[in-house]
Structures are given as structure tokens and as C-alpha cells.
Design a protein around this motif. Structure first.
Motif, mmCIF file in Angstrom:
data_model
loop_
_atom_site.group_PDB
_atom_site.id
_atom_site.type_symbol
_atom_site.label_atom_id
_atom_site.label_comp_id
_atom_site.label_asym_id
_atom_site.label_seq_id
_atom_site.Cartn_x
_atom_site.Cartn_y
_atom_site.Cartn_z
ATOM 1 N N PHE A 120 21.093 62.531 83.768
ATOM 2 C CA PHE A 120 20.987 62.379 85.344
ATOM 3 C C PHE A 120 19.309 61.712 85.242
ATOM 4 O O PHE A 120 18.384 62.318 84.078
ATOM 5 C CB PHE A 120 20.750 63.945 85.853
ATOM 6 C CG PHE A 120 22.430 63.981 85.822
ATOM 7 C CD1 PHE A 120 23.502 63.370 87.162
ATOM 8 C CD2 PHE A 120 23.006 64.714 84.675
ATOM 9 C CE1 PHE A 120 24.371 63.821 86.762
ATOM 10 C CE2 PHE A 120 24.386 65.049 85.091
ATOM 11 C CZ PHE A 120 25.071 64.391 86.457
ATOM 12 N N GLY A 121 18.711 61.464 86.963
ATOM 13 C CA GLY A 121 17.093 61.603 86.531
ATOM 14 C C GLY A 121 16.745 62.408 87.339
ATOM 15 O O GLY A 121 16.784 63.596 86.893
ATOM 16 N N GLU A 122 15.463 61.952 87.274
ATOM 17 C CA GLU A 122 14.538 62.842 88.189
ATOM 18 C C GLU A 122 14.610 62.917 89.817
ATOM 19 O O GLU A 122 15.054 62.651 90.583
ATOM 20 C CB GLU A 122 13.227 62.309 87.585
ATOM 21 C CG GLU A 122 12.626 61.728 86.804
ATOM 22 C CD GLU A 122 11.279 61.410 86.509
ATOM 23 O OE1 GLU A 122 10.573 60.900 87.724
ATOM 24 O OE2 GLU A 122 10.523 60.857 85.661
ATOM 25 N N GLY A 123 14.182 64.345 89.888
ATOM 26 C CA GLY A 123 14.991 64.672 91.180
ATOM 27 C C GLY A 123 15.741 64.552 91.539
ATOM 28 O O GLY A 123 16.161 65.655 92.994
ATOM 29 N N ASN A 124 16.799 65.842 90.943
ATOM 30 C CA ASN A 124 17.689 66.578 91.226
ATOM 31 C C ASN A 124 16.912 68.195 91.150
ATOM 32 O O ASN A 124 16.841 68.253 90.351
ATOM 33 C CB ASN A 124 19.010 66.150 89.853
ATOM 34 C CG ASN A 124 19.346 64.658 89.954
ATOM 35 O OD1 ASN A 124 20.103 64.395 90.920
ATOM 36 N ND2 ASN A 124 19.909 63.821 89.164
ATOM 37 N N THR A 125 17.725 68.780 92.326
ATOM 38 C CA THR A 125 17.523 70.129 92.586
ATOM 39 C C THR A 125 18.690 70.336 91.396
ATOM 40 O O THR A 125 19.870 70.473 91.720
ATOM 41 C CB THR A 125 17.937 70.489 93.929
ATOM 42 O OG1 THR A 125 16.946 69.693 94.531
ATOM 43 C CG2 THR A 125 17.634 71.648 93.810
ATOM 44 N N ILE A 126 18.770 71.584 90.841
ATOM 45 C CA ILE A 126 19.431 71.844 89.718
ATOM 46 C C ILE A 126 19.578 73.348 90.159
ATOM 47 O O ILE A 126 18.671 74.401 90.408
ATOM 48 C CB ILE A 126 18.934 71.819 88.381
ATOM 49 C CG1 ILE A 126 18.330 70.781 87.977
ATOM 50 C CG2 ILE A 126 19.873 72.668 87.346
ATOM 51 C CD1 ILE A 126 19.007 69.918 87.682
ATOM 52 N N ALA A 127 21.219 74.176 90.165
ATOM 53 C CA ALA A 127 21.421 75.075 90.184
ATOM 54 C C ALA A 127 22.588 75.690 89.473
ATOM 55 O O ALA A 127 22.645 75.320 88.705
ATOM 56 C CB ALA A 127 22.047 75.798 91.514
ATOM 57 N N ILE A 128 21.321 77.257 89.518
ATOM 58 C CA ILE A 128 22.758 77.381 87.770
ATOM 59 C C ILE A 128 22.830 79.319 88.806
ATOM 60 O O ILE A 128 21.920 79.528 89.211
ATOM 61 C CB ILE A 128 21.720 78.737 86.599
ATOM 62 C CG1 ILE A 128 20.278 79.154 86.476
ATOM 63 C CG2 ILE A 128 20.915 77.219 85.904
ATOM 64 C CD1 ILE A 128 19.557 79.237 85.840
ATOM 65 N N THR A 129 24.014 79.352 87.752
ATOM 66 C CA THR A 129 23.686 81.370 88.007
ATOM 67 C C THR A 129 23.281 82.042 87.355
ATOM 68 O O THR A 129 23.102 82.119 86.376
ATOM 69 C CB THR A 129 25.346 81.119 87.556
ATOM 70 O OG1 THR A 129 25.835 81.470 86.529
ATOM 71 C CG2 THR A 129 26.311 80.528 88.418
ATOM 72 N N TYR A 136 21.572 76.121 79.704
ATOM 73 C CA TYR A 136 21.277 74.811 80.856
ATOM 74 C C TYR A 136 19.883 75.800 81.177
ATOM 75 O O TYR A 136 19.337 75.136 81.786
ATOM 76 C CB TYR A 136 22.266 76.015 81.410
ATOM 77 C CG TYR A 136 23.657 76.358 81.466
ATOM 78 C CD1 TYR A 136 24.613 76.227 80.698
ATOM 79 C CD2 TYR A 136 24.938 77.592 82.571
ATOM 80 C CE1 TYR A 136 25.788 75.941 80.268
ATOM 81 C CE2 TYR A 136 25.611 77.833 82.270
ATOM 82 C CZ TYR A 136 26.442 76.646 81.248
ATOM 83 O OH TYR A 136 28.057 77.054 81.069
ATOM 84 N N VAL A 137 19.305 76.817 81.400
ATOM 85 C CA VAL A 137 18.306 77.083 81.569
ATOM 86 C C VAL A 137 17.000 75.944 81.144
ATOM 87 O O VAL A 137 15.997 75.271 81.286
ATOM 88 C CB VAL A 137 17.276 78.720 81.732
ATOM 89 C CG1 VAL A 137 16.120 78.558 82.310
ATOM 90 C CG2 VAL A 137 18.513 78.876 82.624
ATOM 91 N N MET A 142 12.937 71.990 79.461
ATOM 92 C CA MET A 142 12.793 71.122 78.262
ATOM 93 C C MET A 142 13.086 69.523 79.254
ATOM 94 O O MET A 142 12.226 68.958 78.729
ATOM 95 C CB MET A 142 13.964 70.469 77.514
ATOM 96 C CG MET A 142 13.084 72.088 76.325
ATOM 97 S SD MET A 142 14.847 72.679 75.752
ATOM 98 C CE MET A 142 14.576 71.512 74.013
ATOM 99 N N ALA A 143 13.648 69.330 80.194
ATOM 100 C CA ALA A 143 13.878 68.113 80.489
ATOM 101 C C ALA A 143 12.867 67.418 81.744
ATOM 102 O O ALA A 143 13.046 66.785 82.427
ATOM 103 C CB ALA A 143 15.724 67.547 81.079
#
Lengths: 411, 411
Positions: A120-129, A136-137, A142-143
Motif C-alpha cells: 500500500f502507498g502513502e496517503g492511506n487513512t488507517i483505521a484500527i479497532t 497493527y499499530v 514504522m511504515a
């Protein structure tokens, strides 16, 4: 002058389990007698013997390597066809459309859930529970997918989806648009599950918004209730929005043997910045071909054996053992008035702390008074505050002893 | 809308070995009779039996997992201390200063040489030798450290250091400043080595410029000449500028078993953009802790056995076998007037094509006329044009047959 990846410097020092380890070490040094009766119900590591079918298959595979006629060197980076077929065949037997070459065998699900971010590239909005498996976090930090850490340990830029008793531990569909969403059911750490309808709402959201669901089903084998989905691919439309991660760690006892797999449907795409659709299957295949060299051959033979009749029976017995433990622990907590979640379709019992008790307080109380290691909910995220997790991965004798000590705890 | 990592789209379709595989498949389909006598000397994959000491250790480790008293679940992400000690102890026996906890055990060197880029930031200038192991290039493309591919398959933004007969296959120190430099000795693909003085010049350059040497010593066990360095850490000053990668694939026959390791000295640092020094040991430790779960326990026991007296004797026999093959292949090429490099301290024989013959032409000639698969030098980079590689990883009978067919080839 070589430059470091400064995203690493945003990471908070304590990955949860090292901090637990540190507190336990200090306790054991200061209390050598109590240390002798310490029982660990913290980290979700299996304790029972590796199934005989697996051991026999692994030893036979080692023998294969001892003869130049049956020797195997580099295997396919995606996994041997014997294992990909066994895995995909198991999905198909359950009526799910998974092709052999959509299965990517790896050395474990922790690696896959981290490495998947590379495609996956830059600029993605990531959601975690929240609470959440910390990997996951941290891998998103790191990325470079987050900003800095806040005082409370959360990170700027991540979208946290609180999972609490109020929403049955299944997050509400967010109002904002998120691009990549981690879902894990049966859940680590809460031990709760999501219904078909709840997952269908997520699949619908993802398909409407072009989002990707990263679905971690590491604990699917513990599901007892037939109405609970075992795979995201049971939900119509998931093949265009979801990647599924699975592990042999918890069902087959492979935490030290190392094998897992990831399913990437061929119709799943994401976009370039100028709107071109790109199949994620090809990208993940390229990632694995270039940066991985296949899981160990004897290990893959061991994993294959989990799908044999003998292997399935042994897995069923392991699951029954751990789920029996979960019931004992759950009942013990209920008996002393604690509110208990999870533990019915998952090996984790998620317990509400008594009024006014913080989750690290509960951890310390268990350690000091019961000499039992549990996991403080806050270690999994801010919304985990007020809970603690008890793992049922242990011997029956230890679990019965823990139940006794729980009964004796004065809150 | 989820975005892909567009750096992947810069990758040229053909990782070298898939393209070779494709040509070989077409040939075999079109020439079923000739296909029966095909001998593969292309990919550097071992062919001989896994040492008995390794097999016994692996089987005994599998037995450990069959008993809950000796069962092992999650191991240390950095490797078990029994293996880290064996590895570091081996370095120390050779007078080299490597601490146990500077050893990071993994599932293979291909993974490590790719993953290491994660701890480095943006803005590093990367230098690779040419010809080169394609993984170094492709992983940099994927990480965004290059520009687009050029017509000839090279990438904008990478600094290529040509290695040809003219410079003895050891690159000249670059005049420009580069931040990260990949060096591999004994070299894949050329089979040549670097002298102590040549490596000292690189260490000196790196220390002066704050550059990092990524030193791949996967083939060190094949060194026959005691004056050739086996480790970058034999060079004074290397601990402040070098990371070393090692593999059990080629010495112990572990290509299918999967185990390697990386040495990161504790005094090694790189910088933040604002000039703060950061220890790479801590970053790599964090990377491995968060994105890896340790190599398989039975595999690590197998690797440990390579350091036993019995294991060492078996490794020595394997090396003697493959190096005997290298001599036969090398002699056969020389006998028909070809110019030969490498093959004396490495399992690869690097052969100059006759005047006017391109390296893919030589590949096709070997395939069509000798029914032998070699690797075209151009596949490893522009400076590999005019050469081809013959791998000595094969049975003695096959190698003798290949030598006979080489003698019959008309150029």
C-alpha cells in the motif's frame, strides 16, 4: 551519510508484552517464593503438545531432505501446491470461493499483517479497532502511516474505532472515510465475535468507499457457535474488499513451528493516485517472490497434516481443551461478581475491572496477590482501560489453580 | 479509496529466474526428447542431502514439541540463545569481536537483505555492484529508493558500480558520495572474491562518509584461500560501518529449510535528518520484534547442529563436493578456449562469452545445443553482458555430463 527511518523513533518504548515481562521479572526477583507459584495467563502462547500427525509429517519431510532423490531446495515463494490446495480446499468445502493460487503461505500471520503494508502507498487513512493487537499499530507507525505518539500512547493520524461493552465490541461504521481497516474476529484481545450482519455492514462500507478490510481470522478454529462467520469470505462482496490472514499457531500449536497464510482474492484492487485500478494479488505475489523464499519445507508438510483426518481430530481435541479452560476461567470470574466477555468462541476471556480499578492495577493485583499474569486491557489501547484479558492457553491443572486463586481475590 | 505502493509498478516484469523458467518451459514443450536430458546449472540451489547431524537435530526438536514439558511456543524474535551463541562463538573463534546479541537469526538471507531497508529512511543514495543479485535492486525499487526503469533495465537514481574483468570484479571506490553500498563476496554471480586491501578501502570510504556497507557473505564457506577475508568484520573499522548477512542455505543445504542471520554491531549508527546518531542495532531489533516471530524452533536446532563437530565435517564434505564440481566446470570451459573467472573460492563459474556472442545468446545456445541451463550475465545487470554463470550446485554425474557437453559445443 546514511539516514535512518525516523518513523521508528515515534514508537513508544513499550510493546505491551516486554513491559509485562519487565514487571514480572521485578516481581520474581523481589518475591522468589511467590515466583515459584507464578502462572502465566498473559501472552497468547499455546502450551500443549504439537499434534502427532504434524510431528510425523515433519519428521518424514526431514527424511525427504536426507536423500538426494527426494531432496527439496528452494520451494515456491507462495507455498507448496500441496499446502495451498489443502488450505483452499478447506475453504471450498465450506462453500467459499478461494482458488489455490489465492493462498500465500508464510512463516506466520504476525509477519503477514505487518508486511502487507508494503503493497500500500502513502496517503492511506488507517483505521484500527481499540483495543487492538499492538502489531497493527506499530507496523503502521514504522511504515510512516501515522503522526507522532500522544501522551496516552495513541498516534496522530490513525483512526481509532472503540470497541467496548456498549457496542458489543464491534466498532461502529465510521462517519469519516478510511482506506484500510483492520478487523480481527474472533477478536484478540476481547475474545468477542462479529455477526454476519455486522461484517456485512463493513463489507458494504468498504465496497462503497474503495476501502480494504484486513481481516485477521487467526482464532477462527475456536468458534463454537455455527452462526458466527469463520471467514470474511462468507460475506457476499468480500472478495472485492478483503484480505484474510490465518495462522496455524493457535489451532495447530504452531507458535514455535511458524506457519500461516494470507488469502488475496484476484478481483481485489486498490488505486494509483491517478485512479488506475491495480490488482493486489499481483503486488503481494511480487512482494513475496522478491522478499521471501517460502516457508520451511518440513513446516509446510506439518501444516498440511493439520488437514488430514488424524490432524483434524487432534486439532479438535486441542480446541476442546483450551475452550474448556476458557469456560473454567470465565465461570471463576463470574462467580466473584466480575463482568465477563469473550471466552465462548475464542480462547481469551475479557473481564471488566471492578469500579474504580484500572487495568494495570488489576494486572498488579493478580501478579502480587494471586501470582497470576494477566494482560491489562489498556496495553491494547485506550478503550481497553477498565478491562483485563485472561488467556486460556495453559494446562488444565494450571487453569483450575488460577480459578481457585481468582475466587480468593478480594477486590 | 485505498492507494497502492506505486513503486511496485516501476519493477520490470522479469525477475531474472522467472524469465529463465519461461524460456526453459517453452524449450521443454517444443523439444520433449531433449527435455529429458536437460541439466539445470542456472539457479544457485543446492542438490545434495541435508547433513545427517541437521536431520537428527531437527527430528529431536520435533520430538521436544511432542511433549508438553519440553514444548516450546513463541521463541525469541532474534533467535534462540543456543543458536546466537553458536554463531557468535564461531566468529569469536576466528578472532572476530561479535557478541551473541548482535546476531539476529531469521528465516533466510534473502528476507534480511530485503527487510533491512525498512530501518533506513528516505533520501539515501544506494550503490550496487553490477552485475548483482537482483533482489538488492528490486527491493530498493519497491522501497521507493529509485526512479523509473530505463530501457536497459537499470533504474534512475541507483548508483551502479561496474564489476568486470578490467577491475577484477571489485568495484572502484565511487567519486560521488553514496550512503548505502551492497557488497557481496564471494560474489554472486561472478564467483570472485575481494582482497583484504580492497575491502579495507571500502571500510575506509564508508567510515569517512558515514555510509553503511551491506555485506552479503552467503558464500563464505566456499573460500579455499586463507588470505581471502570471510567476514567484513575481519577488516578494522568495519564495526562502525557494516552489517553482515549470512545464510545456511549454501553451506548447510538449507535452501528449503530456511535459516540465515544478520550481524548488526552495536556501535553502528546512521543519522536522523537533523544530525542525531541512532544505533541501527536497536532499530533492527525493533523491526524483528514487531514484524517477525523468530525462525522455526526445529530449524534453529538444525542450524545449531551445523556447528557441531559432526555437522562441520558434513559441511566440509558438501563444500568439497561443490567445489570439485566448480573445478570440473571451470576446466571444461577453459579447455574449449573460454575465459573463466570465479569458481575457485565460490560455487559459481563466471565465463566470458566468445567475441560477438551476447549473454542471452549463450544462454539459448546452451539450452538448445547442450540442453544445459546456465544464467545469462545480462540478467544480473548491464555489466554482466558478455558473460554467463554456471552453477556448480549439482551431482557429480550431472556436472561431468555438462563438462562433456561443453566440450562438444561449437561456438
Amino acid at each position: 551519510m546514511a539516514y535512518v527511518n525516523e518513523n521508528y523513533l515515534k514508537l513508544k518504548a513499550g510493546y505491551l508484552f516486554p513491559e509485562i515481562g519487565r514487571r514480572v521479572s521485578v516481581f520474581c526477583e523481589e518475591n522468589p517464593e511467590a515466583a515459584k507459584r507464578l502462572i502465566r495467563c498473559g501472552i497468547g502462547d499455546v502450551t500443549e503438545a504439537l499434534p502427532l500427525a504434524v510431528r510425523e509429517a515433519m519428521k518424514s519431510a526431514v527424511d525427504d531432505l536426507g536423500n538426494r532423490d527426494t531432496f527439496r531446495g528452494y520451494g515456491p515463494e507462495q507455498g507448496y501446491s500441496f499446502l495451498r490446495e489443502a488450505i483452499a480446499g478447506d475453504y471450498r468445502e465450506r462453500g467459499l470461493n478461494v482458488a489455490d493460487d489465492e493462498v500465500f503461505v508464510s512463516d506466520g500471520s504476525k509477519c503477514d499483517t505487518g508486511n502487507i503494508l508494503e503493497i500500500f502507498g502513502e496517503g492511506n487513512t488507517i483505521a484500527i479497532t481499540d483495543p487492538v493487537y499492538p502489531v497493527y499499530v506499530d507496523t503502521n507507525v514504522m511504515a510512516g502511516n501515522t503522526g507522532d505518539a500522544r501522551e496516552d500512547g495513541s498516534y496522530e493520524g490513525l483512526v481509532y474505532l472503540p470497541c467496548t461493552a456498549e457496542n458489543d465490541f464491534v466498532p461502529a461504521i465510521p462517519e469519516e472515510k478510511v482506506d484500510i481497516i483492520y478487523l480481527c474476529y474472533p477478536n484478540n484481545p476481547t475474545g468477542t465475535t462479529a455477526t454476519r450482519e455486522q461484517l456485512a455492514a463493513w463489507v458494504d462500507y468498504a465496497n462503497k468507499n474503495g476501502s480494504i478490510l484486513l481481516y485477521d481470522a487467526a482464532y477462527e478454529a475456536f468458534i463454537q457457535d455455527d452462526s458466527v462467520p469463520r471467514s470474511i469470505f462468507e460475506i457476499e462482496g468480500a472478495r472485492t474488499c478483503a484480505i484474510e490472514f490465518r495462522s496455524f499457531s493457535k489451532n495447530g500449536g504452531f507458535t514455535g513451528v511458524r506457519c500461516g497464510f494470507t488469502i488475496v482474492p484476484k478481483e481485489l484492487t486498490a488505486q494509483t493516485k491517478d485512479g488506475k485500478e491495480v490488482a493486489l494479488h499481483g503486488l503481494w505475489n511480487r512482494r513475496m517472490s522478491t522478499k521471501f523464499n517460502g516457508a520451511s519445507y518440513p513446516v509446510q508438510r506439518g501444516a498440511e497434516a493439520l488437514y488430514s483426518e488424524a490432524g483434524k481430530a487432534e486439532v479438535a481435541a486441542l480446541i476442546e481443551h483450551y475452550m474448556g479452560n476458557a469456560k473454567i476461567l470465565s465461570d471463576a470470574c463470574k462467580a466473584c461478581g466480575l463482568t465477563v466477555y469473550g471466552g465462548e468462541n475464542a480462547p481469551y476471556v475479557w473481564v471488566g475491572c471492578p469500579e474504580g480499578v484500572g487495568s494495570w492495577d488489576a494486572f498488579d493485583k493478580f501478579l502480587n496477590e494471586a501470582n497470576v499474569v494477566v494482560t491489562p486491557g489498556a496495553g491494547f489501547g485506550a478503550a481497553g482501560e477498565g478491562y483485563f484479558r485472561i488467556s486460556s492457553f495453559n494446562s488444565r491443572a494450571n487453569v483450575e489453580e488460577v480459578a481457585k486463586r481468582i475466587a480468593e481475590l478480594k477486590w
